[in-house]
Design an enzyme around this catalytic site. Structure first.
Site, PDB file in Angstrom:
ATOM      1  N   GLU A 247     -10.182  70.686 105.884  1.00 27.72           N
ATOM      2  CA  GLU A 247     -10.031  70.348 107.306  1.00 27.72           C
ATOM      3  C   GLU A 247     -11.311  70.761 108.022  1.00 27.72           C
ATOM      4  O   GLU A 247     -11.942  71.736 107.625  1.00 27.72           O
ATOM      5  CB  GLU A 247      -8.867  71.132 107.929  1.00 27.72           C
ATOM      6  N   LYS A 249     -13.530  72.791 110.588  1.00 21.73           N
ATOM      7  CA  LYS A 249     -13.331  74.088 111.254  1.00 21.73           C
ATOM      8  C   LYS A 249     -13.860  73.941 112.676  1.00 21.73           C
ATOM      9  O   LYS A 249     -15.062  73.897 112.915  1.00 21.73           O
ATOM     10  CB  LYS A 249     -14.060  75.210 110.517  1.00 21.73           C
ATOM     11  N   ARG A 254      -7.988  79.674 118.878  1.00 19.58           N
ATOM     12  CA  ARG A 254      -6.722  79.405 118.208  1.00 19.58           C
ATOM     13  C   ARG A 254      -5.566  79.634 119.156  1.00 19.58           C
ATOM     14  O   ARG A 254      -5.577  80.589 119.929  1.00 19.58           O
ATOM     15  CB  ARG A 254      -6.615  80.333 117.010  1.00 19.58           C
ATOM     16  N   ARG A 425      -5.334  88.250 105.464  1.00 16.36           N
ATOM     17  CA  ARG A 425      -6.529  87.439 105.215  1.00 16.36           C
ATOM     18  C   ARG A 425      -6.440  87.042 103.752  1.00 16.36           C
ATOM     19  O   ARG A 425      -6.399  87.895 102.882  1.00 16.36           O
ATOM     20  CB  ARG A 425      -7.784  88.257 105.501  1.00 16.36           C
TER      21      ARG A 425
END
Ligand code: ATP
Length: 582
Positions: A247, A249, A254, A425
């Protein structure tokens, strides 16, 4: 429990420089509280009345609180301001003055009574509300003992900051439940899905840690967002994730979107949350209207990146322009000047079903049932992020080039069967960004821990260098990595001093691990995050991270990040190892 006893705990927490003492003190306090009290006390400990993500504005600036305090104490304004200047804190000044003039009106109020009064204060609005608010503060200052007053006024002024992290509280919950820290991982998993310390605390109090085993997402409680690992080589990406989905970035911000239909009506309530869990709905009326118009569901939690887009030139706006949408005033006019597109890429929950443990491709499939795929040139504000299969290094490099030439940051490569892990993460997501430096793969988000007074030219600003550090998750502490004295514009120096002064601490905050040689002139409590670009990471005998930054300079302020979301020591070690192989 009486508020006075709680204030004694606040004082003990504020005065300790040991994390262990903090954890034990918190656990002891939690043990003594009743089920009704614990949730509220957890908010008070954070200087709030509600969880972080519930907006509750006291509607009182510092000036107004001072006015009320002066009136309650019946003292001269100049006298109070002088004491305030000496103490450096409104609460301390107030308690010192109060100690000298014992009041006849003092009552030993309970925690719930004080909480109730503060809650009414925050919620009073409309005509004459300023007077009502003043009278609540006056009443509290006259009725409470000096120590309680010290902490109560710090709540409407937003200056509580007792110096522990949420992780310290989670450890204390474990000590409360089982006598040691062994249950922290289970508690932390639940906290990542429902980061409401009041809820977690009262659940443990009621049913122990087992009450948290099956915590599910709740609409209007933001989930701590998943983050990406980083790589800067297509073949390495392919090795880690042989058949991922690419995708773009987007270099915006966000948002986690929560929406819910109201009863049987067609109306939909929408709330937007930032990565640091702030509710930011009021800032983006265009995104809210887009969700109401374009999203089909009963209730839903999903995520995307909002980025400014110029229809006339058919191009994305740079981050510096997109970020001007984060504002408290002139919201409507700015929405027209800098229209946003929200690229949706995640579904976490829909129509009462959690999708956290569902593979990515299935989450995406479900997402497409609720948000239609439209073209960028369309008027729609809500779009689905496009995807391409990453089955060769050539495709990864090609998509990277396409994204960068469209003015984007790079690409994200997502594992097809990866689940959504709140707060982690993970290699489920890999970011491949334009490299800022030949050696280091990324910029580093650092916590500002304090600053030195300037000498020479910068003594005019009162700041010559600032100390930065990273978060060590293993020890729940902040470790230093650089003192930065160059690479900022005059404006940035002024800004960093203003921000750091708001967080001034008279002693070293308990979670800081700093070598004597690096101690700054002024300490700053753990809140201000900055993004730093550096040429190289080197070993350091002085900095407590064991690593230091070479030629560090300020990239930008990261208001969207909380202190614990700064780059972690583990990540820094990873970047250090990677640079050796270049
Ligand atoms: P960075 O500075 O690179 O954004 P970070 O540490 O701030 O790094 P990360 O979580 O590591 O944040 O990087 C992922 C961020 O990239 C996400 O938080 C999100 O804001 C942004 N992003 C942009 N496009 C996408 C996308 N298609 N999918 C997921 N995240 C995306």
């Amino acid at each position: 429990m009486k508020f006075r006893e709680l204030a004694e705990y606040f004082e003990k927490l504020e005065n300790t420089s040991s994390r262990l003492t903090m954890t034990d003190t918190l656990a002891e306090l939690f043990k003594k509280l009743s089920h009704d009290e614990i949730g509220k006390v957890l908010y008070l400990l954070q200087g709030r009345l509600t969880p972080l993500f519930v907006r509750l504005d006291f509607g009182m600036g510092e000036k107004m609180v001072i006015k009320a305090v002066i009136s309650a104490l019946s003292v001269d304004r100049a006298y109070f301001m002088n004491e305030y200047k000496k103490a450096g804190d409104i609460g301390l000044a107030l308690s010192r003055i109060k100690e000298q003039t014992p009041s006849l009106h003092e009552k030993n109020l309970s925690i719930l009574e004080v909480y109730d009064q503060l809650y009414k204060l925050a919620n009073s609005g409309g005509v004459g509300s300023q007077e009502t608010k003043l009278s609540y503060i006056i009443d509290l200052v006259q009725t409470l003992d000096p120590l309680s007053c010290r902490y109560v006024v710090r709540i409407p002024t937003g200056t509580m900051r007792l110096g522990f992290s949420d992780m310290t509280i989670l450890d204390a919950f474990s000590v409360l439940a089982v006598g040691d820290k062994s249950h922290r991982p289970v508690i932390e998993n639940a906290y990542h899905v429902r980061p409401d310390l009041g809820f977690i605390g009262s659940t443990i109090k009621k049913s122990g840690v087992k009450g948290l085993k099956n915590v599910t997402p709740q609409v209007f409680t933001p989930i701590i967002m998943m983050r990406a690992e980083r790589l800067s080589d297509a073949s390495e990406i392919l090795k880690k994730n042989p058949n991922g989905l690419i995708e773009p970035k987007y270099d915006g911000f966000r948002l986690q979107i929560h929406c819910k239909k109201n009863g049987s009506s067609k109306e939909m309530t929408v709330k937007l949350y930032s990565r640091s869990l702030d509710e930011v709905t009021y800032m983006y009326p265009d995104i809210v209207a887009g969700v109401q118009k374009e999203v089909v569901c009963q209730n839903m939690i999903f995520e995307g990146e909002a980025i400014g887009y110029d229809q006339a030139t058919d191009s994305f706006l740079p981050f510096q322009e997109t970020v001007t949408r984060k504002r408290k005033y002139d919201i409507e006019s700015h929405a027209i000047e800098v229209p946003l597109k929200l690229f949706v890429f995640e579904l976490l929950y829909v129509d009462n079903k959690s999708f956290l443990n569902t593979p990515f491709t299935e989450r995406r499939e479900e997402l497409e049932k609720h948000i239609k795929i439209t073209s960028l040139r369309n008027e729609d504000a809500i779009l689905l992020s496009p995807e391409k299969r990453a089955d060769s290094a050539i495709i990864i490099e090609k998509e990277f080039e396409i994204a960068v030439s469209a003015g984007l940051e790079g690409i994200m490569i997502k594992k097809q069967d990866g689940v959504y892990k709140p707060g982690a993460r993970e290699w489920n997501w890999i970011k491949y960004k334009r490299s800022y430096s030949k050696r280091i793969d990324d910029t580093i988000d650092c916590l500002v821990m304090g600053y030195d007074y300037g000498r020479g030219k910068r003594s005019d600003f009162g700041i010559g260098a600032f100390l930065v550090g990273v978060y060590d998750e293993k020890t729940d502490s902040y470790k230093t990595i650089a003192k930065i004295g160059t690479g900022l514009t005059d404006e940035e120096w002024k800004q960093i001093k203003i921000n750091a002064d708001k967080l001034k601490s008279i002693k070293k905050p308990a979670l800081y691990d700093v070598d004597k040689m690096s101690e700054p002139d002024v300490w700053s409590k753990p809140e201000l995050v900055v993004e730093i670009r550096a040429d190289e990471i080197t070993r350091s005998p002085v900095h407590t991270a064991g690593l230091a930054l070479r030629f560090p300079r300020l990239e930008r302020f990261r208001e969207d990040k909380r202190a614990q979301e700064a780059t972690s020591l583990d990540e820094l070690n990873g970047l250090f190892k990677k640079q050796g192989s270049k």
